[in-house]
Design an enzyme around this catalytic site. Structure first.
Site, short mmCIF file in Angstrom:
data_model
loop_
_atom_site.label_atom_id
_atom_site.label_comp_id
_atom_site.label_asym_id
_atom_site.label_seq_id
_atom_site.Cartn_x
_atom_site.Cartn_y
_atom_site.Cartn_z
N ASP A 304 -34.08 10.50 11.98
CA ASP A 304 -32.96 11.37 12.35
C ASP A 304 -32.86 12.54 11.38
O ASP A 304 -32.32 12.41 10.28
CB ASP A 304 -31.65 10.56 12.35
CG ASP A 304 -30.46 11.40 12.81
OD1 ASP A 304 -30.67 12.54 13.31
OD2 ASP A 304 -29.31 10.92 12.69
N LYS A 311 -29.57 17.97 9.11
CA LYS A 311 -28.92 17.31 7.99
C LYS A 311 -29.35 17.94 6.68
O LYS A 311 -30.49 18.40 6.57
CB LYS A 311 -29.35 15.82 7.93
CG LYS A 311 -28.74 14.92 8.97
CD LYS A 311 -29.19 13.49 8.74
CE LYS A 311 -28.72 12.55 9.84
NZ LYS A 311 -27.26 12.39 9.89
N ASP A 381 -26.63 16.27 15.89
CA ASP A 381 -26.77 15.14 14.96
C ASP A 381 -25.98 13.91 15.44
O ASP A 381 -26.12 12.83 14.89
CB ASP A 381 -26.30 15.56 13.55
CG ASP A 381 -26.79 14.61 12.47
OD1 ASP A 381 -27.67 13.79 12.75
OD2 ASP A 381 -26.28 14.71 11.33
N ARG A 385 -25.25 8.22 20.00
CA ARG A 385 -24.42 7.92 21.16
C ARG A 385 -25.04 8.45 22.45
O ARG A 385 -24.84 7.89 23.53
CB ARG A 385 -23.00 8.47 20.95
CG ARG A 385 -22.94 9.96 20.78
CD ARG A 385 -21.66 10.44 20.12
NE ARG A 385 -21.66 10.22 18.67
CZ ARG A 385 -20.63 10.53 17.87
NH1 ARG A 385 -19.53 11.05 18.37
NH2 ARG A 385 -20.72 10.30 16.58
N1 BES Z 1 -27.69 8.30 12.00
C1 BES Z 1 -26.50 9.02 11.74
C2 BES Z 1 -25.42 8.15 11.11
C3 BES Z 1 -25.69 7.67 9.71
C4 BES Z 1 -25.17 8.36 8.64
C5 BES Z 1 -26.38 6.52 9.51
C6 BES Z 1 -25.38 7.90 7.35
C7 BES Z 1 -26.60 6.08 8.24
C8 BES Z 1 -26.10 6.74 7.16
C9 BES Z 1 -25.94 9.60 13.03
O1 BES Z 1 -26.87 9.97 13.97
C10 BES Z 1 -25.19 10.83 12.65
O2 BES Z 1 -25.81 11.75 12.18
N2 BES Z 1 -23.88 10.83 12.86
C11 BES Z 1 -23.06 11.93 12.53
C12 BES Z 1 -22.09 12.14 13.66
C13 BES Z 1 -21.31 13.42 13.57
C14 BES Z 1 -22.22 14.60 13.71
C15 BES Z 1 -20.27 13.42 14.64
C16 BES Z 1 -22.33 11.62 11.23
O3 BES Z 1 -21.92 10.48 11.03
O4 BES Z 1 -22.21 12.52 10.41
ZN ZN Z 2 -28.66 8.97 13.90
MN MN Z 3 -27.64 11.90 13.66
#
Ligand code: BES
Ligand code: ZN
Ligand code: MN
Length: 529
Positions: A304, A311, A381, A385
């Site tokens: 990711d 990120k 990101d 979902r």
């Molecule tokens: N894979 C990430 C979530 C994640 C964050 C897993 C830290 C493990 C450690 C997910 O895809 C993500 O990036 N989520 C975002 C959502 C936001 C953009 C609404 C997040 O949590 O920042």
């Molecule tokens: Zn993710």
């Molecule tokens: Mn993500």
């Protein structure tokens, strides 16, 4: 590993190492006499030396305290180990699991290869004050049912087996042997149990279960540990096929074309930015005419990057573990295939990278999910979902009447619960409760977060049915779950957000640092008991 029920006196036990459970503040002399009367008579001088040493070392039987001592010919075994398991009244099988893991980490030598005999002692049978307090509490339960007691011992034995296998895990595939890392692993070849009221048959059954669950957790850990250049969606599909072959399960892998045919626009949207082709993986365990079909759905983002909503470097570093949910459901199917519950189970994995390639989703794009709902992608990101949406719809269309998804879904759950517990949410409180209970028995903590209807507000889009990301910093884990709920077709559903406990930066109890395989123990306990 071999397991056996033993009854030799501790002083004459033939194992390489004998191991005694000690509750908080018990005197070692009392404990030893309790296990084997010989320690009160001719072995008294040995007991005195050991007691003095234990006192000097500060050993008090606290959880995770451990003392390994040579026996210098006083006992048949060459070494004796005292394992602290904490307060008798607080003893749970989680303590037993941790103690067993501590034992493995402290086994003598770099490559211990021997036989261990465990002398378990019930908190309620001793004579010390601590133990008396425990008696009162335990009397009620043991009077209530004798078989409940047996169940307890079975759980303890299973937890010990799990702790030993989990702590023996390591991943050295990419270490050059020059560096001396090719030494033989520490392995316990035979594990003997004393002090548990179990039949040999019951012991063999729980040991087999514990071993299978722990080995499957280690299997998940290996999938996660592999670098993202290796563990691509295609390789993940190969792993699923191998599991199917080994455990007699049906595996279907859909490629991009077939995924498109199924109208999984949400999943495909995420896959668009990546060169690596996506795979939609389904592993089925079918019971003809089953009354119940459970779908376990895993997030399989093999890396990711965030996509165009890129990120920062720090947050991207460990994002190979974004397929931990997928690893957990594939691993769980090994146990399902082996122990064959009397209902059907289906593992569903949407696997892709989330990359900012030239064809990647733009923030602002609108995509259409398999269930017909349109989604404005305001943040690429929030991809987990998007892929889970179609995986859930698929499971519903396949006739699943219970949905459990597991995903490293939000950073917000790490903020809320740290690396200690997963967040659990769902539409069926009974299912949620059962999963929390399964987690507790398996040594995995699940903490429920609420799904208030108000969270739905944050997912309203001006131009589509939904948008994929709510307001930053506001109930991120619950709003992600509210998004998923839109794709559950009103079925009984629970969602495990394992972003926190899915990864550890340092060894902790039965978990090594790195990907933990969190969820396998919970799902297996829930599905096969
Ligand atoms: N894979 C990430 C979530 C994640 C964050 C897993 C830290 C493990 C450690 C997910 O895809 C993500 O990036 N989520 C975002 C959502 C936001 C953009 C609404 C997040 O949590 O920042
Ligand atoms: Zn993710
Ligand atoms: Mn993500």
């Amino acid at each position: 590993m071999k397991y056996k029920l033993e009854s030799a006196s501790l002083s004459q036990c033939q194992s390489d190492l004998v191991c005694v459970f000690v509750y908080s503040n018990e005197s070692i002399a009392d404990v030893l006499k309790d296990v084997d009367p010989a320690f009160g008579r001719k072995l008294k001088p040995f007991v005195d030396m050991v007691s003095t040493h234990a006192t000097e070392d500060g050993f008090k039987g606290k959880t995770n305290q451990v003392l390994v001592l040579p026996t210098f010919g006083n006992l048949t075994a060459r070494r004796i180990c005292f394992l602290g398991v904490g307060e008798g009244k607080d003893f749970t099988n989680a303590n037993a699991r941790k103690a067993a893991a501590t034992l493995v980490r402290r086994l003598p030598g770099e490559s211990f290869q021997g036989e261990i005999s465990i002398y378990f002692r019930h908190a309620e049978t001793g004579k010390t004050a601590v133990k008396k307090a425990a008696v009162k509490r335990q009397v009620k339960t043991s009077a209530a049912s004798k078989s409940a007691d047996h169940g307890h011992d079975a759980e303890i034995a299973q937890a010990i087996v799990e702790g030993i296998h989990l702590a023996s895990y390591s991943f050295k595939k990419y270490k050059s042997s020059k560096n001396g890392d090719n030494k033989k692993e520490k392995t316990v070849q035979t594990l003997g149990f004393n002090g548990l009221s179990l039949s040999a048959k019951a012991l063999a059954d729980v040991c087999a279960k514990g071993e299978s669950i722990a080995e499957s957790t280690n299997f998940a850990r290996r999938l996660i540990a592999e670098p993202p250049c290796f563990m691509t969606p295609s390789r993940l599909a190969d792993e699923a096929r191998a599991v199917g072959k080994e455990f007699g399960l049906t595996v279907k892998v859909f490629d991009a074309k077939e995924i498109e045919k199924m109208s999984m626009g949400s999943f495909l949207g995420v896959a668009r930015g990546a060169k690596e082709p996506p795979k939609f993986i389904v592993i089925s365990y079918d019971v003809p005419k089953a009354k119940r079909k459970v779908a376990i759905v895993g997030k399989g983002i093999t890396f990711d990057s965030g996509g165009l909503s890129l990120k920062p470097a720090q947050s991207m570093e460990h994002m190979k573990y974004d397929m931990s949910g997928a690893a957990a459901v594939i691993a769980t199917m090994r146990v399902v295939g082996k122990f064959k519950p009397n209902f059907s189970v289906m593992a569903v994995v949407a696997a892709t990278e989330n990359m900012p390639g030239d064809n990647a989703l733009h923030p602002g794009d609108v995509i259409k999910a398999m269930n017909g709902k349109t989604i404005e992608v305001n943040n690429t990101d929030a991809e987990g979902r998007l892929i889970l949406a179609d995986a859930l719809t698929y499971a519903v269309k396949q006739g699943a009447d219970e949905l459990i998804d597991i995903a490293t879904l939000t950073g917000a759950v790490v903020t809320a619960l740290g690396r200690v517990a997963a967040g659990i949410m769902g539409s069926d409180q009974n299912l949620v409760n059962q999963l929390i209970e399964s987690g507790a028995r398996g040594g995995e903590k699940l903490w429920q977060l609420p799904l208030y209807d108000e969270y739905q507000e944050s997912l309203k889009s001006d131009i589509a049915d939904l948008k994929n990301a709510g307001a930053r910093g506001e109930a991120g884990s619950a709003s992600a779950a509210m998004f998923l709920k839109e794709f559950t077709g009103g079925k009984s559903w629970a969602h495990l957000d394992i972003a926190g406990p899915g990864w550890l930066d340092r060894d902790r109890e039965e978990c090594n640092k790195g990907g933990t395989g969190f969820g396998v123990r919970t799902l297996c306990r829930y599905l096969i008991g």
